[in-house]
Each structure stands twice: as C-alpha cells, then as structure tokens.
Design a protein around this motif. Structure first.
Motif, PDB file in Angstrom:
ATOM      1  N   VAL A 124      -3.619  10.881   9.866  1.00 21.93           N
ATOM      2  CA  VAL A 124      -4.836  10.475  10.564  1.00 21.93           C
ATOM      3  C   VAL A 124      -5.188  11.563  11.576  1.00 21.93           C
ATOM      4  N   ASP A 125      -6.441  11.969  11.564  1.00 24.88           N
ATOM      5  CA  ASP A 125      -6.916  13.051  12.439  1.00 24.88           C
ATOM      6  C   ASP A 125      -5.985  14.269  12.359  1.00 24.88           C
ATOM      7  N   GLY A 126      -5.560  14.596  11.159  1.00 29.04           N
ATOM      8  CA  GLY A 126      -4.737  15.788  10.941  1.00 29.04           C
ATOM      9  C   GLY A 126      -3.267  15.626  11.299  1.00 29.04           C
ATOM     10  N   GLN A 127      -2.855  14.441  11.745  1.00 31.45           N
ATOM     11  CA  GLN A 127      -1.451  14.246  12.123  1.00 31.45           C
ATOM     12  C   GLN A 127      -0.730  13.345  11.118  1.00 31.45           C
ATOM     13  N   LEU A 128       0.477  13.755  10.765  1.00 33.26           N
ATOM     14  CA  LEU A 128       1.292  12.953   9.853  1.00 33.26           C
ATOM     15  C   LEU A 128       1.983  11.861  10.686  1.00 33.26           C
ATOM     16  N   LEU A 129       1.357  10.676  10.693  1.00 31.77           N
ATOM     17  CA  LEU A 129       1.838   9.633  11.601  1.00 31.77           C
ATOM     18  C   LEU A 129       2.945   8.780  11.016  1.00 31.77           C
ATOM     19  N   ALA A 130       3.185   8.914   9.717  1.00 33.61           N
ATOM     20  CA  ALA A 130       4.202   8.069   9.090  1.00 33.61           C
ATOM     21  C   ALA A 130       4.720   8.747   7.837  1.00 33.61           C
ATOM     22  N   MET A 131       6.022   8.613   7.590  1.00 38.81           N
ATOM     23  CA  MET A 131       6.609   9.142   6.355  1.00 38.81           C
ATOM     24  C   MET A 131       6.671   8.015   5.326  1.00 38.81           C
ATOM     25  N   PRO A 132       6.232   8.266   4.083  1.00 44.30           N
ATOM     26  CA  PRO A 132       6.291   7.230   3.053  1.00 44.30           C
ATOM     27  C   PRO A 132       7.737   6.814   2.796  1.00 44.30           C
ATOM     28  N   TRP A 133       7.969   5.505   2.679  1.00 45.52           N
ATOM     29  CA  TRP A 133       9.329   4.968   2.547  1.00 45.52           C
ATOM     30  C   TRP A 133       9.484   4.269   1.197  1.00 45.52           C
ATOM     31  N   PHE A 134       8.606   3.302   0.921  1.00 42.72           N
ATOM     32  CA  PHE A 134       8.526   2.776  -0.448  1.00 42.72           C
ATOM     33  C   PHE A 134       7.111   2.297  -0.710  1.00 42.72           C
ATOM     34  N   THR A 135       6.736   2.319  -1.982  1.00 42.99           N
ATOM     35  CA  THR A 135       5.391   1.867  -2.332  1.00 42.99           C
ATOM     36  C   THR A 135       5.511   0.511  -3.029  1.00 42.99           C
ATOM     37  N   ASP A 136       4.401  -0.167  -3.160  1.00 45.72           N
ATOM     38  CA  ASP A 136       4.378  -1.517  -3.720  1.00 45.72           C
ATOM     39  C   ASP A 136       3.110  -1.697  -4.532  1.00 45.72           C
ATOM     40  N   ALA A 137       3.185  -2.569  -5.526  1.00 44.74           N
ATOM     41  CA  ALA A 137       1.979  -3.015  -6.226  1.00 44.74           C
ATOM     42  C   ALA A 137       2.282  -4.410  -6.747  1.00 44.74           C
ATOM     43  N   GLY A 138       1.284  -5.267  -6.762  1.00 44.08           N
ATOM     44  CA  GLY A 138       1.502  -6.635  -7.245  1.00 44.08           C
ATOM     45  C   GLY A 138       1.776  -6.618  -8.742  1.00 44.08           C
TER      46      GLY A 138
END
Ligand code: GLC
Length: 422
Positions: A124-138
């Motif tokens: 967000v606004d050029g900053q990596l605010l979070a590292m992906p940990w796990f993804t989900d889908a229904g």
C-alpha cells in the motif's frame, strides 16, 4: 563451485540457516484460533525460538475475522505495544495501513517468491505492509461414500446441489440418522457470510458488490436470484442454525458425519482426514457450484503477517515474520495442515500435492478466486461488507425479499461512500 553456490542458495531460500539480528528478546504474536491455527503457529514459532534464542508469546484472539479486526483496531488506537506481529486478513491492508511497518527492508526481495497478486494486495502506497502467509478460496466438500450410495455425482450447479442434498439427506434420515443435513456453510452475520454470499452472487453473474472502478453493482436481478436460491436452503437442506454458523460450526457438523455437503476453506481438509475423524477417507473436494449458466466462483481469502508499528522490537518481529512465511514453514503447514501456500513453486511439490490432491486439481480456482471489493472501497471496506452481510442475512432469515434488500443495500453503500468516489 557452481553446485556449492546453488546448494547454499537453496538452503537460504528454504530458511534452513536462520539467524536473527538479536537474541534474548520476547515478541508477542497473534496467529488465529480457527481449526489448527494456534497449534501450527506454535510449532513454527518454537522452531524460530530455537534457531534464534528469542521467545514468543501468543496472544489469544477471537475466531471471527470481524471480531479480530475490532480487537486490533482498539489496540492500534491505543498505540499498544502488547502485540508485535499480527495476522492480517487479505481484505485489511488498506484499512489498517497506518499501523503496519514497511517490511520491504526486511524482506530483501523474498516477497518475489510469492504470488504477485497477493504481494500487490499487501503493498500500500509503495510499502510492503504484510508478508503473504497462506491463501484461501472457498471450496465444496462432499461425502464421496454417500454420493456413491445414492448414485449421484458432485453437483456443478446450485440447483443440482439442492436436489442431491435433499435426496441423500432424506434417504439417510429414513435409514436412521435423524441429524443428517444436506448443506452447511457460514451463514452468521459476519465476514464469513460476505464470502459465501459473494460466491453465490458472482456465480450467478451478479458481480462482486462494488466493481474495480468503484461503481456499486450489487442491486441487480442475478444477485437477487442468488440470494433467493440460498434463502431456499434454510430449514430445508440446511439447518436453521446455519444462520449462526462460522467456519468451525459448519466443520463440526460435517466432520461428525452429519452433512452431505459443506462450504469451507482448505484448512478443513487436513482435519477431516485426521486419525480421529469419522469422515476420514470419505471426503472429496471440488469447485463450488455455479448459478444456472454462470461460472463457479470462489471468494479469495487468506492471511498475511505484519509487524505493528508500535512494536518495541521491530527488527526481531520482522525476522519472525520472514521465518513464518518462508518456503520451509509454508511447506510443512501445507502438508500437515492443508494451508495453501502463497509460493507458486510449492504447488509443484510432490509431497504437498500428495497430501492435498485438490491443491493440484483446483489450482486454477486458487489463482483466479474472486476478490472482495477491498481495494476499491479502501478504508470503508469493513462497513461495506457489514452492510452486505446484514442484507444477505436478512434474506436468508426470511425477514426481507432479495430485491428489496438489495435496493436498500445499494442506498446504504452509497451513504457509506458519501459522494461519487470512494
Ligand atoms: C478465512 C479467510 C479470510 C476470510 C474469513 C471469513 O479466514 O482466509 O480471508 O475473511 O475466512 O470468515
């Protein structure tokens, strides 16, 4: 020489040679409490503690993501340093951006191993605010044994699901299981219902509430048809109690052997295959059905890890985030806990696929899942989502007709937007 360099590189990428900048520090992390969340998180934080000489405390948080957001907002407002590392739902980064540390300097390019769409969501606004940990889908869980017994196939449309659920449920009740249900899902008034209802609406071609341009699209006949179809399940193929179900309530019923179908996230797979699970070996996982001649739709979910700006030990906290999101930890979580990796390479890993065959068969579903309109609505996403889940809940409960509820919802979302732009 080249071979040695490659091996070192592989070891580093796998996080085998881990070392933190500092030792003897205590950091507090919130990992989630759904299913095996806490157990798996503790396992990995223990490993990191051993490698680095730091200590990890775990903050207990509620199960519902909507309640977790409420709690974090209170802590952020107080600039609390009681928690260093927080789990962040995929729909939150824009709305809580002011409270998260830029992880760019700590990630040092490691984010490039992850799905670019998730990294973009977390930047967000050029900053990596979070590292992906796990993804989900229904996804749709079904009882292989029961469909076979009744000569049925996994449904591809909601109408087929309705008919098959009814037939199998009625048959099983007649043969003595009075508790048998046809379909369980997340019908409580919270973010989980937004995910379910978006799947119904999108699969009927009714859009995704607010489109990428920010236009409010939810008041349309296909969306109404989707909600009306779902309302028809309550008290027929789904228990009325489903109006108060979160993920774990649905899983409880399905895993006990008391439902033909269940909508849930991938985490429920490994639990359903546990040694003590009554449905072990009897479960299949396929795409959710589509509405009429629409297309199946799975809502994109998933969790990231962030460092809170008010942390007193940001470098150590960031080191923990990098470890927990590393390929090594993601692989272990995928194999033993059916958490979907955010690293594309792990979907080609034979052990990961053997443990979770649907990670392979439904790969396209995971990478093309339908996002909730969090980017378009920015900081107002949670309000929009609450308006949508409340409208959906009123239709499911029989308190409103779908077209009336959607017309009202359209007005409500316009009020939240206040003007032509978000
Ligand atoms: C899962 C998803 C998350 C979603 C939540 C809704 O945890 O990963 O994105 O918001 O379910 O209950």
């Amino acid at each position: 020489m080249k071979a040695i360099r490659t091996t070192c590189l592989a070891a580093a990428t796998l996080g085998l040679a881990w070392s933190a900048a500092q030792a003897g520090v205590t950091v507090t992390v919130s990992c989630g409490t759904v299913g095996q969340d806490l157990e798996f998180c503790k396992k990995a934080t223990d490993e990191w503690s051993k490698k680095t000489g730091n200590t990890v405390k775990h903050l207990t948080i509620p199960q519902s993501t909507s309640d977790i957001l409420g709690l974090f907002r209170q802590m952020f407002a107080a600039k609390s340093s009681d928690v260093d590392v927080v789990s962040v739902d995929v729909v939150w980064p824009s709305s809580i951006k002011a409270h998260l540390l830029d992880l760019g300097p700590y990630a040092k390019g490691a984010e490039k191993n992850h799905f670019p769409a998730i990294v973009a969501n977390n930047t967000v606004d050029g900053q990596l605010l979070a590292m992906p940990w796990f993804t989900d889908a229904g996804v749709l869980y079904y009882r292989k044994d029961l469909l076979e017994k009744y000569g049925e196939k996994p449904p591809t449309t909601w109408d087929e699901l309705t008919a098959t659920a009814r037939k199998v449920m009625d048959g099983e009740r007649k043969s003595g299981n009075a508790d048998m249900q046809g379909y369980v899902f997340q019908g409580k008034a919270y973010e989980g219902l937004t995910c379910n209802a978006l799947e119904w609406v999108a699969s009927y071609g009714g859009g995704s509430i607010v489109d990428a341009k920010g236009d409010i699209t939810i008041n349309n006949p296909q969306a109404a048809k989707a909600l009306t179809t779902a309302a028809g399940w309550i008290g027929t193929i789904a228990p009325t109690g489903v109006l108060n179900y979160g993920e774990e309530d649905a899983r409880g019923v399905f895993q006990k052997g008391n439902s033909v179908f269940m909508r849930n996230w991938p985490y429920a797979w490994s639990l359903s295959q546990g040694a003590d699970s009554p449905v072990k070996g009897k479960v299949g996982v396929v795409n959710l059905p589509k509405g009429g001649d629409g297309k199946p739709a799975a809502t994109l979910g998933g969790w990231q890890l962030s460092v809170v700006k008010y942390s007193k030990n940001p470098a150590v906290a960031a080191d923990l985030v990098m470890y927990l999101t590393s390929p090594e930890v993601q692989k272990d979580r995928a194999i033993k806990g059916s958490y979907n990796p955010t690293i594309p390479a792990l979907y080609k890993d034979a052990d990961v696929i053997a443990a979770n065959p649907f990670f392979g068969t439904l790969y396209e579903t995971f990478v093309t899942a339908v996002p909730r309109p969090a980017t378009a609505t920015g900081a107002k996403y949670n309000e929009v989502s609450a308006a949508f889940w409340n409208a959906s809940h009123s239709v499911l409960s029989g308190n409103a007709k779908a077209d009336d509820a959607l017309a009202k919802l359209d007005g409500r979302i316009k009020t939240i937007r206040r003007g032509p732009k978000w």
